[in-house]
Design an enzyme around this catalytic site. Sequence first.
Site, short mmCIF file in Angstrom:
data_model
loop_
_atom_site.label_atom_id
_atom_site.label_comp_id
_atom_site.label_asym_id
_atom_site.label_seq_id
_atom_site.Cartn_x
_atom_site.Cartn_y
_atom_site.Cartn_z
N GLN A 170 7.69 19.44 7.78
CA GLN A 170 8.91 19.11 7.02
C GLN A 170 8.67 19.17 5.51
OE1 GLN A 170 12.00 18.40 8.67
NE2 GLN A 170 10.73 19.32 10.28
N ASP A 221 4.62 0.32 12.20
CA ASP A 221 3.38 -0.26 11.66
C ASP A 221 3.20 -1.71 12.07
OD1 ASP A 221 3.28 1.54 8.47
OD2 ASP A 221 2.86 2.11 10.54
N LYS A 243 0.85 -1.21 0.00
CA LYS A 243 0.00 0.00 0.00
C LYS A 243 0.88 1.25 0.00
CE LYS A 243 -1.84 1.40 4.06
NZ LYS A 243 -1.44 2.75 4.46
N ASN A 244 1.92 1.25 0.85
CA ASN A 244 2.71 2.47 1.06
C ASN A 244 3.77 2.70 -0.01
OD1 ASN A 244 1.09 2.98 3.19
ND2 ASN A 244 2.59 2.40 4.76
N ARG A 261 0.49 14.19 13.53
CA ARG A 261 0.90 13.98 12.14
C ARG A 261 1.10 15.29 11.36
NH1 ARG A 261 -1.06 8.69 10.58
NH2 ARG A 261 0.52 8.78 8.95
N ARG A 294 -8.61 -0.63 5.13
CA ARG A 294 -7.78 0.42 4.50
C ARG A 294 -6.45 -0.17 4.03
NH1 ARG A 294 -7.38 6.02 7.46
NH2 ARG A 294 -6.19 6.24 5.55
N CYS A 349 -4.74 12.17 13.44
CA CYS A 349 -5.53 10.94 13.38
C CYS A 349 -5.36 10.24 14.73
CB CYS A 349 -5.07 10.05 12.23
SG CYS A 349 -3.47 9.34 12.52
C1 EPZ Z 1 4.21 6.83 6.68
O1 EPZ Z 1 3.43 7.85 7.28
C2 EPZ Z 1 3.28 5.64 6.50
N1 EPZ Z 1 2.20 6.02 5.58
C3 EPZ Z 1 2.72 5.21 7.86
O2 EPZ Z 1 1.94 4.05 7.66
C4 EPZ Z 1 3.88 4.86 8.78
O3 EPZ Z 1 3.36 4.55 10.07
C5 EPZ Z 1 4.85 6.05 8.88
O4 EPZ Z 1 5.28 6.44 7.56
C6 EPZ Z 1 6.09 5.72 9.70
O5 EPZ Z 1 6.75 4.61 9.14
C7 EPZ Z 1 2.44 6.03 4.25
O6 EPZ Z 1 3.54 5.76 3.79
C8 EPZ Z 1 1.29 6.38 3.37
P1 EPZ Z 1 6.24 10.09 8.90
P2 EPZ Z 1 4.03 9.35 7.37
O7 EPZ Z 1 6.14 11.39 8.17
O8 EPZ Z 1 4.91 9.61 6.22
C9 EPZ Z 1 6.51 13.24 12.45
C10 EPZ Z 1 0.07 2.71 7.75
O9 EPZ Z 1 -0.30 2.06 8.72
N2 EPZ Z 1 6.48 14.25 11.37
O10 EPZ Z 1 7.40 9.19 8.60
O11 EPZ Z 1 2.87 10.26 7.61
C11 EPZ Z 1 5.22 12.45 12.54
O12 EPZ Z 1 4.29 13.13 13.36
C12 EPZ Z 1 0.53 4.12 7.92
O13 EPZ Z 1 0.17 2.25 6.58
C13 EPZ Z 1 6.62 15.60 11.70
O14 EPZ Z 1 6.74 15.97 12.88
O15 EPZ Z 1 4.90 9.27 8.68
C14 EPZ Z 1 5.67 11.13 13.15
O16 EPZ Z 1 5.77 11.29 14.56
C15 EPZ Z 1 0.22 4.63 9.31
N3 EPZ Z 1 6.60 16.53 10.71
C16 EPZ Z 1 7.07 10.94 12.57
O17 EPZ Z 1 7.49 12.24 12.12
C17 EPZ Z 1 6.47 16.19 9.38
O18 EPZ Z 1 6.48 17.09 8.51
C18 EPZ Z 1 7.14 9.99 11.37
O19 EPZ Z 1 6.14 10.40 10.47
C19 EPZ Z 1 6.35 14.81 9.07
C20 EPZ Z 1 6.37 13.87 10.07
#
Ligand code: EPZ
Length: 418
Positions: free
Chosen positions: A127, A306, A22-23, A123, A398, A118
């Site tokens: 960045q 995850d 999916k990702n 989230r 999902r 969420c």
């Molecule tokens: C991706 O989400 C995945 N989704 C998530 O999978 C996964 O849990 C996550 O990466 C971590 O591996 C997709 O790829 C579509 P992050 P993403 O930006 O990119 C903080 C699932 O179950 N952050 O790596 O949204 C954030 O709050 C989903 O399939 C900032 O502070 O995650 C988090 O604490 C759930 N500022 C951490 O970084 C930003 O601008 C990692 O988030 C971006 C992120």
Amino acid sequence: MEKFKIVGPNKLHGEIKIEGAKNAALPILCASLLSSEDIRITNVPNLRDIRTMCSLLKKIGVEIGDDLKNGICELNSSKVSSIEAPYELVKTMRASILVLGPLLSRYGEAKVSLPGGCAIGQRPVDQHLKALEQMGAEVSLVDGYIHAKAKKLFGKRIVNDLVTVTGTENIMMAATLAEGTTIIENAAREPEIVDLAVFLRSMGAKITGDGTDTIKINGVENLKGVTHEIIFDRIEAATFMCAVAACGGEIILNKIDINLMGKTYDKLLECGGSFSKLKNGILIKFDKKPNPVSFDTQPFPGFATDMQAQLMAVNCVADGVSVVKEKIFENRFMHVQEMRRLGAKIEVNGNTAVITGRSKLNGAKVMATDLRASAGLVITSLVAEGESIIDRIYHLDRGYAEMDSKLTLLGANVLRIQ
Ligand code: EPZ
């Protein structure tokens, strides 16, 4: 609202094929916006989030032939008519933010509803926005929408303050058509990032370093149409490994590559059981209680956040005590109180959970709160004695295609009910 009715415990036996990731599919579908030529993507998982992404792209004007039951998506972005990702769609799927980079880079403008938080955390997308501003975009937040404009994006050295998966993906996609060279430091290293880079390179993008923490992109004039097969879903594969670790039995998972699973796979080996590599899959056998396994969640190649709920489910019936630390999201223990309803012994203190394995769990009514929490609840319900009802199973749909039919095929007693 659909529910799962599960009667356990049952050992699992049989063989299933793991779907496309999916990702990986979500960013790759968005990357098709970067070309005006035909794009054909195969091994696309038939999931709710994928269907939502296709609806969003259609709304933007992308022509899509989705034969999703056969895992095929054909797209053409030559007639894109809008640069807006509306709130109605973004609120149901945060990954909609992934149209921001491609729209801005190809059309010079993008209006994307600010994804809300969420169940698992705030989230934020700071960045993503900081990097695009560094590359020359004017970014403003008006009425809950991110409004980004840039006549031209310029390659820059971007140093992310933290590892962000979709942040890295948005910057990488935007940089493919920017003028000059972009270097992304502190980049995410997930296999899904590499699959996106493979897709972009096949379109003619100049990208190196994907899979490491420093990715270099030299901008080009335009990108051509291609065909691409999505890599396997390492989270779905690891979820089924946890299911057999908790329930016992012997299963074969096909179309997976354990070399792309990082420390998540190494940690699952610690559960005990026997893992034997096959030609293009793996045979997993558990004929006794799993060992307790302590872990911290980390960016790839560390243990995947995850997979936290699913390995916690195994720890609930393991032969001892384990300690789990959630280091990526600030609120990713929503499944704990539900697992307690099944008799699990879990103490939570901040981002740390201490699990004392029980000899057995008892079926109960529980409620799914988010995608991976629901996968953890399915595993605990499979091994619990008696009947469990898991409500709000749309969370599971999902990210997992036909989880009920696959588990039934493996000998579990799972029924989808209204
Ligand atoms: C991706 O989400 C995945 N989704 C998530 O999978 C996964 O849990 C996550 O990466 C971590 O591996 C997709 O790829 C579509 P992050 P993403 O930006 O990119 C903080 C699932 O179950 N952050 O790596 O949204 C954030 O709050 C989903 O399939 C900032 O502070 O995650 C988090 O604490 C759930 N500022 C951490 O970084 C930003 O601008 C990692 O988030 C971006 C992120």
